[in-house]
Design a protein around this motif. Structure first.
Motif, PDB file in Angstrom:
ATOM      1  N   GLU A   1      32.984  13.702   6.241  1.00 22.06           N
ATOM      2  CA  GLU A   1      33.059  12.174   6.498  1.00 22.06           C
ATOM      3  C   GLU A   1      34.195  11.439   5.558  1.00 22.06           C
ATOM      4  O   GLU A   1      34.281  12.106   4.432  1.00 22.06           O
ATOM      5  CB  GLU A   1      31.697  11.732   6.498  1.00 22.06           C
ATOM      6  CG  GLU A   1      30.735  12.199   7.408  1.00 22.06           C
ATOM      7  CD  GLU A   1      29.231  11.565   7.491  1.00 22.06           C
ATOM      8  OE1 GLU A   1      29.145  10.501   7.209  1.00 22.06           O
ATOM      9  OE2 GLU A   1      28.292  12.669   7.771  1.00 22.06           O
ATOM     10  N   GLY A   2      34.309  10.347   5.783  1.00 21.19           N
ATOM     11  CA  GLY A   2      35.294   9.528   5.148  1.00 21.19           C
ATOM     12  C   GLY A   2      34.298   8.844   3.818  1.00 21.19           C
ATOM     13  O   GLY A   2      34.238   9.474   2.668  1.00 21.19           O
TER      14      GLY A   2
ATOM     15  N   LEU B   1      24.875   7.756   0.143  1.00 19.90           N
ATOM     16  CA  LEU B   1      25.252   7.162  -1.171  1.00 19.90           C
ATOM     17  C   LEU B   1      26.470   6.578  -1.445  1.00 19.90           C
ATOM     18  O   LEU B   1      26.842   6.005  -2.422  1.00 19.90           O
ATOM     19  CB  LEU B   1      25.233   8.427  -2.046  1.00 19.90           C
ATOM     20  CG  LEU B   1      23.848   9.028  -2.151  1.00 19.90           C
ATOM     21  CD1 LEU B   1      23.793  10.353  -2.951  1.00 19.90           C
ATOM     22  CD2 LEU B   1      22.932   8.022  -3.115  1.00 19.90           C
ATOM     23  N   GLY B   2      27.181   6.298  -0.310  1.00 22.48           N
ATOM     24  CA  GLY B   2      28.524   5.631  -0.266  1.00 22.48           C
ATOM     25  C   GLY B   2      29.734   6.378  -1.104  1.00 22.48           C
ATOM     26  O   GLY B   2      30.586   5.674  -1.252  1.00 22.48           O
ATOM     27  N   ASP B   3      29.542   7.662  -1.166  1.00 20.59           N
ATOM     28  CA  ASP B   3      30.730   8.431  -2.042  1.00 20.59           C
ATOM     29  C   ASP B   3      31.542   9.169  -0.964  1.00 20.59           C
ATOM     30  O   ASP B   3      31.240   8.905   0.156  1.00 20.59           O
ATOM     31  CB  ASP B   3      29.779   9.714  -2.581  1.00 20.59           C
ATOM     32  CG  ASP B   3      29.081  10.407  -1.680  1.00 20.59           C
ATOM     33  OD1 ASP B   3      28.389  10.029  -0.723  1.00 20.59           O
ATOM     34  OD2 ASP B   3      28.918  11.840  -2.039  1.00 20.59           O
ATOM     35  N   THR B   4      32.672   9.241  -1.140  1.00 22.07           N
ATOM     36  CA  THR B   4      33.833   9.466  -0.351  1.00 22.07           C
ATOM     37  C   THR B   4      34.194  11.011  -0.578  1.00 22.07           C
ATOM     38  O   THR B   4      33.768  11.850  -1.581  1.00 22.07           O
ATOM     39  CB  THR B   4      35.222   8.879  -0.696  1.00 22.07           C
ATOM     40  OG1 THR B   4      35.452   9.023  -2.152  1.00 22.07           O
ATOM     41  CG2 THR B   4      35.150   7.454  -0.461  1.00 22.07           C
ATOM     42  N   ALA B   5      34.990  11.759   0.518  1.00 21.86           N
ATOM     43  CA  ALA B   5      35.213  13.149   0.565  1.00 21.86           C
ATOM     44  C   ALA B   5      36.438  13.353  -0.474  1.00 21.86           C
ATOM     45  O   ALA B   5      37.470  12.513  -0.398  1.00 21.86           O
ATOM     46  CB  ALA B   5      35.335  13.874   1.805  1.00 21.86           C
TER      47      ALA B   5
ATOM     48  N   LEU C   1      40.481  20.329  11.146  1.00 15.77           N
ATOM     49  CA  LEU C   1      39.654  19.359  10.618  1.00 15.77           C
ATOM     50  C   LEU C   1      39.516  18.133  11.051  1.00 15.77           C
ATOM     51  O   LEU C   1      40.441  17.353  11.810  1.00 15.77           O
ATOM     52  CB  LEU C   1      40.392  18.969   9.175  1.00 15.77           C
ATOM     53  CG  LEU C   1      39.675  18.103   8.293  1.00 15.77           C
ATOM     54  CD1 LEU C   1      38.735  18.546   7.784  1.00 15.77           C
ATOM     55  CD2 LEU C   1      40.789  17.591   6.884  1.00 15.77           C
ATOM     56  N   VAL C   2      38.201  17.725  11.243  1.00 14.96           N
ATOM     57  CA  VAL C   2      37.669  16.453  11.854  1.00 14.96           C
ATOM     58  C   VAL C   2      36.934  15.717  10.865  1.00 14.96           C
ATOM     59  O   VAL C   2      36.536  16.153   9.848  1.00 14.96           O
ATOM     60  CB  VAL C   2      36.468  16.719  12.748  1.00 14.96           C
ATOM     61  CG1 VAL C   2      36.058  15.405  13.338  1.00 14.96           C
ATOM     62  CG2 VAL C   2      36.902  17.900  14.003  1.00 14.96           C
ATOM     63  N   VAL C   3      37.736  14.390  10.636  1.00 10.98           N
ATOM     64  CA  VAL C   3      37.143  13.507   9.692  1.00 10.98           C
ATOM     65  C   VAL C   3      36.370  12.335  10.548  1.00 10.98           C
ATOM     66  O   VAL C   3      36.882  11.630  11.138  1.00 10.98           O
ATOM     67  CB  VAL C   3      38.018  13.012   8.654  1.00 10.98           C
ATOM     68  CG1 VAL C   3      37.543  11.973   7.731  1.00 10.98           C
ATOM     69  CG2 VAL C   3      38.903  13.837   8.035  1.00 10.98           C
ATOM     70  N   ASP C   4      35.156  11.971   9.947  1.00 12.64           N
ATOM     71  CA  ASP C   4      34.495  11.107  10.681  1.00 12.64           C
ATOM     72  C   ASP C   4      34.591   9.714   9.777  1.00 12.64           C
ATOM     73  O   ASP C   4      34.017   9.713   8.604  1.00 12.64           O
ATOM     74  CB  ASP C   4      32.895  11.088  10.714  1.00 12.64           C
ATOM     75  CG  ASP C   4      32.128  10.359  11.422  1.00 12.64           C
ATOM     76  OD1 ASP C   4      32.557   8.985  11.429  1.00 12.64           O
ATOM     77  OD2 ASP C   4      31.113  10.618  12.012  1.00 12.64           O
ATOM     78  N   GLU C   5      35.222   8.811  10.251  1.00 13.91           N
ATOM     79  CA  GLU C   5      35.681   7.514   9.425  1.00 13.91           C
ATOM     80  C   GLU C   5      34.513   6.438   9.928  1.00 13.91           C
ATOM     81  O   GLU C   5      35.145   5.160   9.433  1.00 13.91           O
ATOM     82  CB  GLU C   5      37.178   7.163   9.634  1.00 13.91           C
ATOM     83  CG  GLU C   5      38.108   8.218   9.045  1.00 13.91           C
ATOM     84  CD  GLU C   5      38.486   8.302   7.873  1.00 13.91           C
ATOM     85  OE1 GLU C   5      37.918   7.624   6.901  1.00 13.91           O
ATOM     86  OE2 GLU C   5      39.718   8.629   7.409  1.00 13.91           O
ATOM     87  N   ALA C   6      33.537   6.552  10.172  1.00 12.05           N
ATOM     88  CA  ALA C   6      32.457   5.726  10.793  1.00 12.05           C
ATOM     89  C   ALA C   6      32.323   4.461   9.577  1.00 12.05           C
ATOM     90  O   ALA C   6      32.537   3.287   9.925  1.00 12.05           O
ATOM     91  CB  ALA C   6      31.249   6.278  11.100  1.00 12.05           C
ATOM     92  N   HIS C   7      32.126   4.842   8.336  1.00 12.72           N
ATOM     93  CA  HIS C   7      31.979   3.720   7.408  1.00 12.72           C
ATOM     94  C   HIS C   7      33.109   3.183   6.756  1.00 12.72           C
ATOM     95  O   HIS C   7      33.120   2.612   5.769  1.00 12.72           O
ATOM     96  CB  HIS C   7      31.029   4.472   6.347  1.00 12.72           C
ATOM     97  CG  HIS C   7      29.501   4.302   6.863  1.00 12.72           C
ATOM     98  ND1 HIS C   7      28.500   3.205   7.089  1.00 12.72           N
ATOM     99  CD2 HIS C   7      28.683   5.233   7.797  1.00 12.72           C
ATOM    100  CE1 HIS C   7      27.355   3.682   7.375  1.00 12.72           C
ATOM    101  NE2 HIS C   7      27.575   4.887   8.139  1.00 12.72           N
ATOM    102  N   SER C   8      34.215   4.234   6.951  1.00 18.10           N
ATOM    103  CA  SER C   8      35.484   3.827   6.075  1.00 18.10           C
ATOM    104  C   SER C   8      36.609   3.243   6.910  1.00 18.10           C
ATOM    105  O   SER C   8      37.557   2.537   6.385  1.00 18.10           O
ATOM    106  CB  SER C   8      36.178   5.046   5.470  1.00 18.10           C
ATOM    107  OG  SER C   8      35.921   6.401   6.385  1.00 18.10           O
TER     108      SER C   8
ATOM    109  N   VAL D   1      37.245  10.486  14.017  1.00 15.77           N
ATOM    110  CA  VAL D   1      36.086  10.188  14.911  1.00 15.77           C
ATOM    111  C   VAL D   1      35.677   8.917  14.254  1.00 15.77           C
ATOM    112  O   VAL D   1      35.583   8.777  12.779  1.00 15.77           O
ATOM    113  CB  VAL D   1      35.004  11.196  14.841  1.00 15.77           C
ATOM    114  CG1 VAL D   1      33.908  10.594  15.696  1.00 15.77           C
ATOM    115  CG2 VAL D   1      35.684  12.539  15.545  1.00 15.77           C
ATOM    116  N   GLY D   2      35.214   7.810  15.048  1.00 22.01           N
ATOM    117  CA  GLY D   2      34.622   6.803  14.383  1.00 22.01           C
ATOM    118  C   GLY D   2      33.926   5.935  15.104  1.00 22.01           C
ATOM    119  O   GLY D   2      33.450   6.290  16.305  1.00 22.01           O
ATOM    120  N   THR D   3      33.413   4.609  14.483  1.00 19.29           N
ATOM    121  CA  THR D   3      32.453   3.798  15.370  1.00 19.29           C
ATOM    122  C   THR D   3      33.165   2.435  15.540  1.00 19.29           C
ATOM    123  O   THR D   3      33.818   2.047  14.451  1.00 19.29           O
ATOM    124  CB  THR D   3      31.145   3.835  14.725  1.00 19.29           C
ATOM    125  OG1 THR D   3      30.319   3.198  15.583  1.00 19.29           O
ATOM    126  CG2 THR D   3      31.046   3.346  13.506  1.00 19.29           C
TER     127      THR D   3
END
Lengths: 405, 83
Positions: free
Chosen positions: A181-182, A187-191, A207-214, A239-241
């Protein structure tokens, strides 16, 4: 034996919260006045737990597009895109997303949860492997279980552990798909994406990165962590929202991989559900336009985030490791988290309680999310309430002690 | 009981006692969730320790089948294969 007996321990906790008159899982806002204000009964509530990062839910242009779409296309699509057809708006939103990310392909799903379910369950087939960050969101776990791939997890944000797991799989047939995830929602930490990219290239994984919160939060143009760390070319799928920074509901996936569109007739969470209603699609398209053309929103969000994070850290709260719009205070116990949450709400501040197993390492969290729409006064007021109640509960040092330090 | 299973069992006992941080009575019949009070994520985290010690990866569907320590010994034994 009753059907629900198996939930007895959970039910006991739930009823206890209900009887105490403060159940974080059962809050209903009778009125919402703005991205940052609501009412419960006759109480005004400052919203600090809604993931409304850019505050676009009441943006006049976004609202106008939603209203116009209802007038032109009605309230719902009443079916799936495969069985009942797409509307022009779905296709335009997909083009806008592909354009924003500079990628060939984009697909829209009816929720963010379904985007992960639809992508992960389909990308990795029976003889393939999904390798998930241990702290992945439930939708990543559930999406992985929905498919037929073998699923393993690696230690949170640990590229060496990922490499170890890819090494163990090296001799086995099938593709390897890594999911991170992004910004992590607890905890709001980044990868550490740059390191993950090195590992995935070394072992030939996707590689799949979920950027829902970023999405709309990180990166020069708001494309997220992959942009911020300069590794977009090596991220195969994003992926995102739409339900956070874009203020709507729905999810998406973008990619440059040829053949991507076959997912439209193979991904069951895409095929067997109603498509997004025209108003949501139109509002989201406009919100994306706002995100692209108003970088000041992102700067304001950064400033607000820094102010809340520094304010709570200065008071002595243990927070997540980085100042991002998810700001979680680590509580000593679930009881402390519930009490703190209840007292904040009574004082007119809405936050979130997050508990294991949704949280990493058994932590109880009092979770806040910051919006660009918050005023500095609102942020300061929130910090004051945290200070007052935190001191009354003995969770942080008294004012004079801290002042003397 | 073969010696590899015995080694695996003592590794599991050892890891569990360390991660629980208190002395507990453990046997093949111990139910990992009901007797030890671990939630689903805590079980996966504990299995990660075992994976590190034995250099294996236990797929999540295999973890989901595990109820007792005896089940876990059998699963890990199977994944270690002929080694």
């Amino acid at each position: 034996m009753g059907l629900f007996d198996k939930f007895a321990p959970t039910a006991a906790l739930y009823n206890q919260l209900e009887n105490a008159g403060a159940n974080p899982f059962n809050v209903a806002f009778e009125q919402v006045l703005s991205p940052t204000e609501a009412r419960i009964g006759d109480r005004a509530i400052l919203l600090l737990g809604t993931n409304n990062y850019l505050g676009l839910t009441y943006d006049p242009a976004v609202m106008a597009k939603a209203i116009e779409a209802i007038e032109l296309f009605g309230t719902g699509t009443t079916g799936s895109r495969i069985a009942n057809g797409s509307y022009d708006g779905h296709i335009r939103l997909e083009r806008a997303l592909a354009g924003f990310y500079g990628r060939k392909h984009a697909m829209v799903f009816s929720t963010g949860y379904q985007a992960n379910a639809g992508v992960l369950s389909t990308l990795a087939g029976k003889n393939d492997h999904l390798i998930l960050d241990a702290d992945s969101h439930a939708s990543i776990y559930d999406g992985s279980h929905l498919g037929h791939a073998q699923v393993t997890r690696f230690r949170h944000n640990d590229p060496d552990d990922l490499a170890k797991r890819l090494r163990r799989l090296a001799g086995m047939p099938g593709d390897k798909v890594v999911v991170v995830e992004g910004i992590y929602s607890m905890l709001g930490d980044t990868a550490p994406l740059r390191e993950f990219v090195q590992v995935k290239k070394e072992w030939g994984a996707y590689l799949v990165v979920d950027e829902a919160h970023s999405l709309g939060v990180l990166g020069e143009t708001g494309r997220g962590l992959a942009e911020a760390q300069g590794v977009e070319a090596d991220v195969d799928f994003i992926v995102g929202t739409f339900s956070k920074s874009l203020g709507g509901v729905g999810g998406f996936c973008v990619s440059d991989l040829d053949g991507f569109d076959i997912l439209r007739v193979t991904s069951r969470p895409y095929m067997f559900t109603a498509s997004l209603p025209p108003s949501v699609v139109a509002a989201t398209t406009e919100a994306l336009h706002q995100l692209r053309t108003r970088p000041a929103l992102r700067r304001q969000l950064r400033d607000n985030t820094g102010r809340l994070y520094a304010g709570l850290a200065d008071l002595g709260f243990s927070l997540g490791p980085e100042p991002n719009p998810v700001v979680s205070a680590i509580m000593p116990s679930p009881e402390a988290a519930f009490t703190f949450w209840t007292r904040l709400l009574e004082a007119g501040l809405y936050t979130n309680v997050s508990l294991p197993p949704a949280t990493p390492k058994g932590m109880a969290l009092l979770r806040s999310s910051v919006s660009a729409a918050h005023t500095l006064e609102q942020i300061d007021h929130a910090v004051d309430l945290f200070a007052q109640i935190g001191r009354e509960m003995g969770l942080i040092a008294p004012a004079q002690v801290r002042a003397a330090q | 009981m073969d010696s590899i299973a015995g080694d695996i069992r003592s590794t599991i006992f050892d890891t569990l006692r360390t991660s629980l941080g208190k002395p507990v009575e453990l046997s093949d019949q111990t139910n990992i969730i009901n007797d030890l009070g671990l939630d689903s994520v805590a079980v996966m985290d504990f299995v990660m320790e075992i994976e590190d010690r034995l250099d294996i990866s236990v797929p999540l569907d295999r973890i989901a089948e595990v109820e007792t320590i005896g089940d876990l010994v059998a699963t890990v034994r199977d994944l270690k294969g002929g080694i």
